[in-house]
Design an enzyme around this catalytic site. Structure first.
Site, short mmCIF file in Angstrom:
data_model
loop_
_atom_site.label_atom_id
_atom_site.label_comp_id
_atom_site.label_asym_id
_atom_site.label_seq_id
_atom_site.Cartn_x
_atom_site.Cartn_y
_atom_site.Cartn_z
N HIS A 1 5.43 -7.28 -0.04
CA HIS A 1 5.28 -8.37 -0.52
C HIS A 1 6.10 -8.80 -1.93
O HIS A 1 6.44 -7.50 -2.66
CB HIS A 1 3.74 -8.52 -0.83
N ASP B 1 0.76 -1.25 0.13
CA ASP B 1 0.07 0.03 0.13
C ASP B 1 1.12 1.36 0.11
O ASP B 1 1.64 1.52 1.17
CB ASP B 1 -0.88 0.05 1.23
N SER C 1 8.97 4.99 4.56
CA SER C 1 9.85 4.34 4.07
C SER C 1 9.85 4.14 2.52
O SER C 1 8.88 4.73 2.20
CB SER C 1 9.99 2.85 4.65
#
Length: 336
Positions: free
Chosen positions: A204, A148, A294
């Site tokens: 992921h 996301d 990040s």
């Protein structure tokens, strides 16, 4: 004449009131496009953070702070703030954080914020099963979004540097701190994912394949806001990061680099992705960031991916696309 003046005044008043409304709602971040709705909106951001970025990442301050002393002091303060998120008392901050950023807790498990014992527990929360369906599951010729985040994509690294990443010394060799390994992606395609503090901070795997190698790289913890990325400071190649190379039958060698930023104390890579020879699946959890903003950079060999057209159009206009983990990133190509 009088009517024209009134129209002009009305337009400026309308603009001023719109700016006041954005400031009130803290909608002062970079302009983004919501991929699901097509809506243009500015990212919510605390005003003090916006001012800090504008001060730190401009040519005058970059010249004044050539020793980086001031930035190091700010990082020490941010690191302590990140450390405090592991204290039980930090759980009291969760409710106001959820309300400020309008986080839909129905997407997460647990959804009841009282079940998080520290802010850090909340920060590394997991998605509820079914909330992030995997695009083209079972079709390994389709790559997926890794987190996301807000995303830009470019067909070549040189185009990314010309349009988006402005650090003086950014290249893939410096990103992985290895000239021999990095040259594989010199002319390749690049996807840059930016995660804000309110986001889900697990990431992921974009493709299915086999882990070829991985390496941790020590560094700083500068912020990764577009103001910072588009400054002359080499944010992405100076920050602490971990790199993983995945060998994919459909996409060739794929580079995944998780980059820590302000207040992030640790970049974690799951053991399976630290084990060369491991078979990994598209959408499988690769690791996570601890507290803070990040960034993730994913590189493909030249000609091995065709990014989705909506992502390309937005990126060419210097607009980040707000995306969800597991959605479509692009399609495998035969290569050159």
């Amino acid at each position: 004449m009088f009517s024209a003046v009134l129209t002009y005044i009305h337009a400026w008043l309308d603009y001023g009131l719109s700016c006041c409304k954005m400031a009130k709602n803290r909608e002062i971040g970079w302009m983004t496009i919501d991929r699901k709705t097509g809506e243009y909106k500015r990212e919510q951001q605390p005003i003090y953070k916006k001012l800090k970025l504008l001060i730190l990442f401009n040519p005058l301050f970059e010249w004044i702070d050539r020793t980086r002393w001031f930035r190091h002091k700010l990082h020490e303060k941010a690191y302590m703030a990140g450390h405090d998120t592991s204290e039980p008392s930090s759980a009291a901050k969760i409710r106001s954080f959820v309300d400020f950023y309008h986080i839909d807790m129905n997407d997460f498990e647990p959804s009841d914020i009282s079940q998080y014992h520290t802010f850090q527990d909340f920060f590394i929360r997991k998605h509820k099963p079914g909330t992030r369906p995997l695009y083209a599951e079972g079709d390994n010729s389709k790559a997926v979004v890794v987190a996301d985040s807000r995303l830009v994509v470019y067909d070549t690294v040189s185009k990314a540097c010309r349009i988006w990443i402005k650090g003086h010394h950014f290249n893939i060799e410096n990103l992985v701190a290895d000239e021999k390994s990095g040259h594989i992606w010199d002319s390749g395609s690049i996807a840059s994912f930016r995660l804000s503090p309110q986001d889900y901070h697990r990431y992921h795997c974009p493709v299915a394949g086999t882990v070829k190698w991985w390496k941790p790289i020590v560094g700083e913890y500068y912020g990764v806001d577009p103001i910072a990325i588009r400054s002359d400071i080499d944010i992405l190649t100076n920050n602490a990061r971990c790199a993983v190379c995945i060998e994919s039958e459909e996409f060739g060698q794929v580079l995944f680099v998780a980059i820590g930023a302000s207040e992030v104390g640790t970049v974690l890579i799951n053991e399976k992705f630290r084990t060369p020879g491991s078979k990994v699946e598209k959408g499988e959890e690769l690791g996570m960031f601890e507290f803070g903003g990040s960034s993730i950079v994913v590189c493909f060999e030249q000609g091995r991916i065709k990014f989705d057209e909506d992502l390309i159009r937005a990126s060419d206009r210097l607009l980040e696309m707000s995306v969800e983990m597991g959605t479509s990133l692009g399609t495998a190509q035969a290569g050159v």
